[in-house]
Design an enzyme around this catalytic site. Sequence first.
Site, short mmCIF file in Angstrom:
data_model
loop_
_atom_site.label_atom_id
_atom_site.label_comp_id
_atom_site.label_asym_id
_atom_site.label_seq_id
_atom_site.Cartn_x
_atom_site.Cartn_y
_atom_site.Cartn_z
N SER A 256 0.83 -1.20 0.00
CA SER A 256 0.00 0.00 0.00
C SER A 256 0.86 1.25 0.00
O SER A 256 2.02 1.23 0.39
CB SER A 256 -0.92 0.00 1.22
OG SER A 256 -0.13 0.29 2.37
N LYS A 257 0.22 2.31 -0.43
CA LYS A 257 0.87 3.62 -0.50
C LYS A 257 1.44 4.05 0.85
O LYS A 257 2.42 4.75 0.90
CB LYS A 257 -0.18 4.67 -0.91
CG LYS A 257 -0.23 4.93 -2.40
CD LYS A 257 -1.00 6.19 -2.66
CE LYS A 257 -2.44 5.83 -2.99
NZ LYS A 257 -3.20 6.80 -3.69
N ARG A 258 0.76 3.61 1.91
CA ARG A 258 1.16 4.08 3.24
C ARG A 258 2.58 3.64 3.59
O ARG A 258 3.27 4.29 4.34
CB ARG A 258 0.18 3.59 4.31
CG ARG A 258 -0.84 4.66 4.68
CD ARG A 258 -2.00 4.09 5.41
NE ARG A 258 -2.86 3.35 4.50
CZ ARG A 258 -3.31 2.13 4.71
NH1 ARG A 258 -2.99 1.49 5.82
NH2 ARG A 258 -4.09 1.54 3.84
N GLN A 259 3.04 2.53 3.01
CA GLN A 259 4.38 2.05 3.37
C GLN A 259 5.44 2.43 2.33
O GLN A 259 6.55 1.92 2.37
CB GLN A 259 4.35 0.54 3.59
CG GLN A 259 3.47 0.17 4.77
CD GLN A 259 3.83 -1.18 5.37
OE1 GLN A 259 4.93 -1.67 5.21
NE2 GLN A 259 2.89 -1.79 6.05
N GLY A 260 5.11 3.31 1.42
CA GLY A 260 6.12 3.73 0.44
C GLY A 260 5.50 3.94 -0.92
O GLY A 260 4.28 3.84 -1.07
#
Length: 483
Positions: A256-260
């Site tokens: 996901s975007k949240r991790q990179g």
Amino acid sequence: MSVRVRFAPSPTGYLHVGGLRTALYNYLFAKHNNGKCILRIEDTDRTRFVENAQENLITSLRWAGIEFDESPEIGGEYGPYVQSERFDLYKKYGLQLIENGTAYYAFDTSEELNAMRERQQKAGIAPKYDRTVMRNEFTLGKDEAKRLVENGTPYVVRLKVPLTENIRFTDLIRGDVIVNGRDIDDQILLKSDGFPTYHLANVVDDHLMAITHVIRGEEWLPSTPKHVILYNAFGWECPTFAHLPLLLNKDKSKLSKRQGSVAVEDFKEQGYFKESFVNFVALLGWNPTSDREIFSMDELIEHFNLEKVNKSGAVFDIQKLEWMNSQYLKMLPLDYMAELLEPELKKYNFNNVNRDYLIKVINLLKERITFLKQVPVFGNYMFEKPANFEQEYLQKHWKDNTPEIIKPLVEQLNVVANWKHDDLYEATKKYVEANGLKLKDVIHPLRLMITGKSVGAGMFETMEILGKEECMERINSFLANYK
Ligand code: GLU
């Protein structure tokens, strides 16, 4: 039968790395089998329209070196096929299923559907369209349904899922899949605005475009039984399915975007070579042998097969991607890298850098960096005189007696026959040996004077490439300030 595959992204604004992997596997599979790979933009959901999304997708795909057949924007003759330009067609096909009894009209309002879902939730059952109580052909009768449609009552067309049947298909990656009709929702095929849903448009197009293999992400696996029902309803042959494993973060959660970063354009921006990025992405879920990691696009085409695609999720390991990039930095032709780097140098005002010189600089630094664009940062001193000197390094290596040690060495270096690594090294070695010194006693001061920095490539190679005149100028100007 010749292979025809497609990459069918919905234009969400950017190309997700998972999308790139799907596109790449389709492309590799097509090329490996002398088949065709087409691009189809699935933009049936007009509420999710994003400006320039299609252009962004194509730019990223083109950067990665994925070419499509039948597409003028990417070199072919037709396409890309864009579903929003084909709406009338889907409606015609949707209504055809009403005619042959495999789909039906339904007239429920969103309030009625919400109430149904609430009832199901309270009863603890999975939300699913209940055709036995809602307003549709079953409860109203066929004639009444027809009358309502003719009167202009808003309707949707739903798939009549065969409730007593098992739906089966064989997935090239997942094996045999069997789902009971009772567990499948009566999917809406045509919405009340007359637009098709993804499912209808996808199946109609895959059929009309003679797609032989549907290779797509695992998130579409639950939709596939509905598609199989649709193929049967139309009396069409099903393509072969292959659902690719999920991409995971290191902690095994869904990527996901949240991790990179997940957008291909971000990786490009960060300075990954397309060659290393594509190589890395190709290995997310596929690897023909356990001991080989480096594949060019041609080699990927040669070796790719769907049998070696794993079922289990593939971890997106950014360290491995960086490692891959550094491998390519050591491997790619210097001239090619110089060409890529030239625009980057301008950002630092390093203008008019000679191509041959740049090639030597890249060659000098490539073992010590991960990204090509680090060349002007890590090795700024190859393009400009040091404007300042690392203070800690200066204090450590420029002592009161350093000028005494360095000045005679500089005089000797000034007269070496060839300003080349070997000669510079020999002269320096001779000097330190004659004076009971160690190499490091002089290398650090030389590095300090010439580069201003504590880290860099081999000192004598650096000096050779910078040239005698430049080195002497730097040394003399340093000595003038730090006596
Ligand atoms: N439009 C779907 C997507 O955005 C395509 C799924 C498929 O390949 O069938 O991924």
